[in-house]
Design an enzyme around this catalytic site. Structure first.
Site, PDB file in Angstrom:
ATOM      1  N   GLY A 196       5.384   3.235   0.054  1.00 29.54           N
ATOM      2  CA  GLY A 196       5.973   4.078  -1.004  1.00 29.54           C
ATOM      3  C   GLY A 196       5.204   3.929  -2.292  1.00 29.54           C
TER       4      GLY A 196
ATOM      5  N   SER B 199       0.847  -1.191   0.000  1.00 26.27           N
ATOM      6  CA  SER B 199       0.000   0.000   0.000  1.00 26.27           C
ATOM      7  C   SER B 199       0.886   1.246   0.000  1.00 26.27           C
ATOM      8  CB  SER B 199      -0.902   0.012   1.234  1.00 26.27           C
ATOM      9  OG  SER B 199      -0.128   0.334   2.374  1.00 26.27           O
ATOM     10  N   LYS B 200       0.222   2.371  -0.052  1.00 19.36           N
ATOM     11  CA  LYS B 200       0.910   3.665  -0.072  1.00 19.36           C
ATOM     12  C   LYS B 200       1.965   3.792   1.030  1.00 19.36           C
ATOM     13  CE  LYS B 200       0.047   6.473  -3.293  1.00 19.36           C
ATOM     14  NZ  LYS B 200       1.179   5.891  -3.993  1.00 19.36           N
ATOM     15  N   ARG B 201       1.649   3.158   2.159  1.00 16.82           N
ATOM     16  CA  ARG B 201       2.595   3.218   3.288  1.00 16.82           C
ATOM     17  C   ARG B 201       3.993   2.752   2.882  1.00 16.82           C
ATOM     18  NH1 ARG B 201       2.112  -0.657   6.787  1.00 16.82           N
ATOM     19  NH2 ARG B 201       0.525  -1.679   5.540  1.00 16.82           N
TER      20      ARG B 201
END
Ligand code: GLU
Length: 498
Positions: A264, A260-262
């Site tokens: 990167g 996920s976005k977490r």
């Protein structure tokens, strides 16, 4: 490998344009493409845009661009056409309706008039009874077809449900990655294939399309494995051959959690913009869960396109490892020729950074080739070349010095002596002999002559020329900077030196 009924291989990648193309989708696309290429088959791109609230034309364009950047050319689909179109699901609504009507006419599907409230009440009652089956109770399955038709004609809202045959035993999905996966037929309810708003459900539309398009192998994420028994029901109802399924694992972040976005970057575009090369990115993703021999980290597109097979796809979740991706990217950059690196990496980056103007380079080809040679081994990601080249695009009197480097290399006893000796020696090289080799040959004897370590001599020169202590070899650095600028910068740094 061909399908069980020996049809020519036809595979599809069917993204829903509800967002960008993410790494998981990209790998699914790569596997489909490679499988088609390795088997002399056809690779189809289909846009599954039936979710009108979340699908956008803009996302479709982003996905097509990402596919092109990845170099995954499709044989049928948007922009290229083909005999099995249209390739947008929203343009195939009549086909789905017709297929559903045919199943109703054949008694393989039926109209359901249960309201959402009734369905909810039935579900609750089943839960209270501790009934292991909490799906649709088949209430409308036995309505007389003529009666059902009258209610439809009278305008009563309805859905269409598939009739799972009473005698259907367990559904065994022969999955090329997971092996045989058995689904208990009792858990299969008569699921909805057409909603009351007149739109088909995913499980129905996708099978109608896959059947109509002659898809032989379905390679997709294993989040769809649980949909597969339902889809098998639809193939059987349609009297269409069931394709071979290959459900590939999810891609997880380095911490083992869903990417996920977490973690990167997640979309193909972000990786492109970060400076990854398409070939390296495809290489890395292809080997994330597939290995021709268990050893390779670098595999050419040609090998991928000839050797890819489903047998070697792992069913374990793949872990995205940014360090390994960087390593692979570096390998591709380092393997480039100097001219190629200058043309495809250096100049585009310098133009993007505003240091060069597109189409009118400020130096000659040899200079860029030399810069390429100097920077290539030190580059893992294309944009890094900008930072490393900036000193060459800065006026001598505007060069700023990194404080730490000044303190460490100019602020120590002997620095001035080293700079003066270097200036002296370099003055002896004429403009036309100014090259990495002559510069190095000229500076090489200095440490011994001055009785100083190499670092003590060369680092002050580097700081004077570049502004900091990091640069390619001193010969290349000064050759790129040019004689006049080198001497001017040494002059300018002298007052700072001890
Ligand atoms: N549009 C579906 C998705 O993006 C396709 C799934 C499939 O390959 O059947 O998840």
């Amino acid at each position: 490998m061909s399908s069980n009924d020996n049809r020519p291989v036809r595979v599809r990648f069917a993204p829903s344009p509800t967002g960008k193309l993410h790494v998981g989708g990209a790998r699914t696309a790569i596997y489909n493409w490679a499988f088609a290429r390795a088997n002399g088959g056809t690779f189809i791109l289909r846009i599954d845009d039936t979710d009108p609230t979340r699908s956008t034309e803009e996302n479709t364009q982003v996905i097509l661009r990402a596919m092109r950047w990845l170099g995954l050319d499709w044989d049928e689909g948007p922009e290229v056409g083909g005999d099995f179109g249209p390739y947008w699901q929203t343009e195939r609504m009549d086909i789905y309706r017709e297929a559903a009507m045919r199943l109703v006419a054949e008694g393989k599907a039926y109209y359901c008039f249960c309201t959402p409230e009734e369905l909810e009440a039935a579900r609750k009652a089943a839960a209270e009874r501790h009934d292991s089956f909490q799906g649709y109770q088949r209430t409308c399955r036995n309505i007389d077809p003529a009666e059902a038709q009258r209610r439809v004609d009278a305008g009563e809202p309805y859905t269409i449900r598939i009739k799972v045959p009473d005698d259907r035993g367990d559904v065994v999905v022969h999955d090329a990655v997971h092996g045989d996966v058995t689904f208990n037929a009792k858990e299969l309810d008569d699921f909805i294939i057409f909603r009351s708003d007149g739109t088909p459900t995913y499980n129905f539309a996708t099978v109608v399309d896959d059947a109509a398009m002659g898809i032989t192998h379905i390679i997709r994420g294993d989040d769809h494995l649980s949909n597969t028994p339902r889809q098998v029901m639809v193939y059987e109802a349609l009297d269409a051959p069931t394709p071979i399924f290959a459900h590939i694992s999810m891609i997880l972040g380095p911490d083992g959690k869903k990417l996920s976005k977490r973690h990167g970057a997640t979309s193909v575009e972000e990786y492109r913009d970060a400076g990854y090369l398409s070939d390296a990115f495809v290489n890395y993703l292809a080997l994330l869960g597939w290995a021709p021999d268990g050893e390779s980290t670098v595999i050419s597109r040609e090998r991928l396109a000839s050797e890819f097979s489903l047998e070697h796809v792992s069913k374990n979740p793949a872990i995205m490892d940014p360090k390994k991706l960087d390593f692979v990217n570096g390998e591709y950059l380092h393997a480039m020729g100097d001219e190629e690196f200058a043309r495809d990496v250096l100049l585009p980056q310098l133009v993007a950074a505003g240091l060069e103007t597109e189409g009118s380079p400020s130096r000659n080809a040899d200079w860029y080739a030399l810069l390429a040679r100097a920077l290539k081994p030190r580059t893992t990601l294309s944009p890094e070349v900008t930072k490393q080249s900036r000193f060459l695009y800065t006026a001598d009197d505007e060069l700023s010095f990194d404080e730490k480097s000044v303190k460490k290399w100019l602020g120590k006893q002997g620095a001035r002596q080293a700079l003066e000796a270097a200036r002296e020696a370099l003055l002896g090289i004429g403009e036309d002999e100014w090259s990495p080799d002559t510069i190095e040959a000229t500076l090489d004897p200095l440490p011994e002559r001055l009785g100083m370590g190499k670092g003590k001599v060369f680092q002050p020169i580097r700081v004077a020329a570049v502004g900091c202590a990091v640069s390619p070899g001193i010969g290349e650095t000064l050759a790129l900077l040019g004689r006049e600028h080198t001497l001017a910068r040494i002059e300018r740094a002298l007052p700072l030196a001890q």
